[in-house]
Design a protein around this motif. Structure first.
Motif, PDB file in Angstrom:
ATOM      1  N   ASN A 132       0.843  -1.193   0.000  1.00 58.42           N
ATOM      2  CA  ASN A 132       0.000   0.000   0.000  1.00 58.42           C
ATOM      3  C   ASN A 132       0.879   1.243   0.000  1.00 58.42           C
ATOM      4  OD1 ASN A 132      -2.262  -1.538   0.049  1.00 58.42           O
ATOM      5  ND2 ASN A 132      -2.852  -1.053   2.121  1.00 58.42           N
ATOM      6  N   THR A 133       0.518   2.203  -0.836  1.00 56.31           N
ATOM      7  CA  THR A 133       1.247   3.465  -0.909  1.00 56.31           C
ATOM      8  C   THR A 133       0.248   4.604  -0.772  1.00 56.31           C
ATOM      9  OG1 THR A 133       1.009   3.687  -3.298  1.00 56.31           O
ATOM     10  CG2 THR A 133       2.939   2.489  -2.509  1.00 56.31           C
ATOM     11  N   THR A 134       0.675   5.680  -0.139  1.00 57.43           N
ATOM     12  CA  THR A 134      -0.170   6.864   0.001  1.00 57.43           C
ATOM     13  C   THR A 134       0.690   8.095  -0.225  1.00 57.43           C
ATOM     14  OG1 THR A 134      -1.595   5.756   1.604  1.00 57.43           O
ATOM     15  CG2 THR A 134      -1.713   8.140   1.548  1.00 57.43           C
ATOM     16  N   VAL A 135       0.130   9.058  -0.926  1.00 53.19           N
ATOM     17  CA  VAL A 135       0.849  10.302  -1.185  1.00 53.19           C
ATOM     18  C   VAL A 135      -0.160  11.454  -1.186  1.00 53.19           C
ATOM     19  CG1 VAL A 135       0.668  10.133  -3.711  1.00 53.19           C
ATOM     20  CG2 VAL A 135       2.552  11.417  -2.695  1.00 53.19           C
ATOM     21  N   THR A 136       0.272  12.612  -0.704  1.00 54.44           N
ATOM     22  CA  THR A 136      -0.531  13.834  -0.779  1.00 54.44           C
ATOM     23  C   THR A 136       0.088  14.681  -1.873  1.00 54.44           C
ATOM     24  OG1 THR A 136      -1.075  13.701   1.565  1.00 54.44           O
ATOM     25  CG2 THR A 136      -1.360  15.838   0.501  1.00 54.44           C
ATOM     26  N   THR A 137      -0.735  15.080  -2.846  1.00 55.11           N
ATOM     27  CA  THR A 137      -0.194  15.714  -4.048  1.00 55.11           C
ATOM     28  C   THR A 137      -1.289  16.456  -4.800  1.00 55.11           C
ATOM     29  OG1 THR A 137       1.130  15.244  -6.025  1.00 55.11           O
ATOM     30  CG2 THR A 137      -0.608  13.671  -5.483  1.00 55.11           C
ATOM     31  N   LYS A 138      -0.948  16.980  -5.951  1.00 56.53           N
ATOM     32  CA  LYS A 138      -1.908  17.506  -6.917  1.00 56.53           C
ATOM     33  C   LYS A 138      -1.770  16.679  -8.189  1.00 56.53           C
ATOM     34  CE  LYS A 138      -2.247  22.104  -5.084  1.00 56.53           C
ATOM     35  NZ  LYS A 138      -2.204  23.538  -5.311  1.00 56.53           N
ATOM     36  N   ILE A 139      -2.844  16.595  -8.949  1.00 59.06           N
ATOM     37  CA  ILE A 139      -2.848  15.800 -10.175  1.00 59.06           C
ATOM     38  C   ILE A 139      -2.349  16.667 -11.332  1.00 59.06           C
ATOM     39  CG2 ILE A 139      -4.294  14.517 -11.796  1.00 59.06           C
ATOM     40  CD1 ILE A 139      -6.147  13.932  -9.355  1.00 59.06           C
ATOM     41  N   ASP A 140      -1.290  16.207 -12.000  1.00 59.57           N
ATOM     42  CA  ASP A 140      -0.705  16.952 -13.119  1.00 59.57           C
ATOM     43  C   ASP A 140      -1.387  16.637 -14.443  1.00 59.57           C
ATOM     44  OD1 ASP A 140       1.160  18.110 -11.400  1.00 59.57           O
ATOM     45  OD2 ASP A 140       2.645  16.558 -11.787  1.00 59.57           O
ATOM     46  N   LYS A 141      -1.642  15.342 -14.688  1.00 59.28           N
ATOM     47  CA  LYS A 141      -2.238  14.920 -15.958  1.00 59.28           C
ATOM     48  C   LYS A 141      -3.135  13.712 -15.735  1.00 59.28           C
ATOM     49  CE  LYS A 141       1.745  16.279 -18.771  1.00 59.28           C
ATOM     50  NZ  LYS A 141       2.798  15.821 -19.675  1.00 59.28           N
ATOM     51  N   LEU A 142      -4.157  13.607 -16.557  1.00 59.34           N
ATOM     52  CA  LEU A 142      -5.029  12.438 -16.606  1.00 59.34           C
ATOM     53  C   LEU A 142      -5.080  11.946 -18.044  1.00 59.34           C
ATOM     54  CD1 LEU A 142      -8.084  13.699 -14.495  1.00 59.34           C
ATOM     55  CD2 LEU A 142      -6.389  11.994 -13.795  1.00 59.34           C
ATOM     56  N   TYR A 143      -4.902  10.653 -18.231  1.00 59.60           N
ATOM     57  CA  TYR A 143      -5.021  10.052 -19.562  1.00 59.60           C
ATOM     58  C   TYR A 143      -6.138   9.023 -19.518  1.00 59.60           C
ATOM     59  CZ  TYR A 143      -0.444  11.978 -20.772  1.00 59.60           C
ATOM     60  OH  TYR A 143       0.618  12.822 -21.016  1.00 59.60           O
ATOM     61  N   SER A 144      -6.974   9.029 -20.554  1.00 58.91           N
ATOM     62  CA  SER A 144      -8.044   8.040 -20.686  1.00 58.91           C
ATOM     63  C   SER A 144      -7.783   7.217 -21.944  1.00 58.91           C
ATOM     64  CB  SER A 144      -9.394   8.746 -20.809  1.00 58.91           C
ATOM     65  OG  SER A 144     -10.419   7.801 -21.003  1.00 58.91           O
ATOM     66  N   TYR A 145      -7.955   5.913 -21.814  1.00 59.21           N
ATOM     67  CA  TYR A 145      -7.695   5.013 -22.939  1.00 59.21           C
ATOM     68  C   TYR A 145      -9.001   4.406 -23.420  1.00 59.21           C
ATOM     69  CZ  TYR A 145      -2.886   5.706 -21.731  1.00 59.21           C
ATOM     70  OH  TYR A 145      -1.674   6.294 -21.475  1.00 59.21           O
ATOM     71  N   ALA A 146      -9.291   4.578 -24.703  1.00 54.66           N
ATOM     72  CA  ALA A 146     -10.503   4.037 -25.308  1.00 54.66           C
ATOM     73  C   ALA A 146     -10.110   3.122 -26.462  1.00 54.66           C
ATOM     74  CB  ALA A 146     -11.388   5.169 -25.827  1.00 54.66           C
ATOM     75  N   GLU A 147     -10.877   2.061 -26.630  1.00 54.54           N
ATOM     76  CA  GLU A 147     -10.653   1.107 -27.718  1.00 54.54           C
ATOM     77  C   GLU A 147      -9.209   0.603 -27.754  1.00 54.54           C
ATOM     78  OE1 GLU A 147     -12.401   2.156 -31.460  1.00 54.54           O
ATOM     79  OE2 GLU A 147     -13.906   3.382 -30.489  1.00 54.54           O
ATOM     80  N   GLN A 148      -8.706   0.229 -26.593  1.00 62.75           N
ATOM     81  CA  GLN A 148      -7.345  -0.290 -26.480  1.00 62.75           C
ATOM     82  C   GLN A 148      -7.356  -1.728 -25.958  1.00 62.75           C
ATOM     83  OE1 GLN A 148      -4.447   1.526 -27.208  1.00 62.75           O
ATOM     84  NE2 GLN A 148      -5.776   3.106 -27.996  1.00 62.75           N
ATOM     85  N   GLY A 149      -8.367  -2.492 -26.313  1.00 61.96           N
ATOM     86  CA  GLY A 149      -8.448  -3.872 -25.842  1.00 61.96           C
ATOM     87  C   GLY A 149      -8.733  -3.939 -24.364  1.00 61.96           C
ATOM     88  N   ILE A 150      -7.835  -4.551 -23.606  1.00 57.98           N
ATOM     89  CA  ILE A 150      -8.070  -4.695 -22.166  1.00 57.98           C
ATOM     90  C   ILE A 150      -7.970  -3.373 -21.416  1.00 57.98           C
ATOM     91  CG2 ILE A 150      -7.291  -7.096 -22.098  1.00 57.98           C
ATOM     92  CD1 ILE A 150      -4.700  -6.030 -20.769  1.00 57.98           C
TER      93      ILE A 150
END
Length: 113
Positions: A21-39
């Motif tokens: 288990n890992t925990t970190v306090t941070t801000k989110i820099d980037k989000l990537y979403s994957y569509a039609e990539q199989g699994i």
């Protein structure tokens, strides 16, 4: 002797339950979403500036088998757009196979004030 064996066994089980288990306090820099990539359909990659050891790529979330996917995604989007500090917790024993970088599976997100 039986009590000693029981205590040792319990400590091994409890230790393994939380190993990874890992925990970190941070801000989110980037989000990537994957569509039609199989699994990887619907997977989200979460990049942060200070990833913990073992999660150097950041965190990931899988739509296919995460019951709280919609709620978690809502939190991620809210935190990203408002640049709110978050606490991210994940499991570095479940690395994302969609990248050669180490992305840990996201278990929990908390928005901080």
């Amino acid at each position: 002797m039986k009590k000693l064996i029981g205590i040792i066994g319990l400590s091994i089980v409890c230790g393994n339950t939380f190993a990874g288990n890992t925990t970190v306090t941070t801000k989110i820099d980037k989000l990537y979403s994957y569509a039609e990539q199989g699994i990887f359909d619907g997977d989200i990659a979460i990049l942060i500036s200070n990833p913990p050891v073992g999660c150097e790529g950041g965190y990931w979330l899988r739509k296919a088998d995460t019951l709280g996917y919609k709620n978690t995604l809502s939190f991620l989007l809210s935190a990203f757009h408002s640049q709110t500090t978050v606490s991210l917790s994940g499991n570095n024993n479940e690395l994302w196979s969609g990248s050669s970088n180490k992305y840990c599976r996201l278990d929990q997100i908390a928005l901080m004030k």
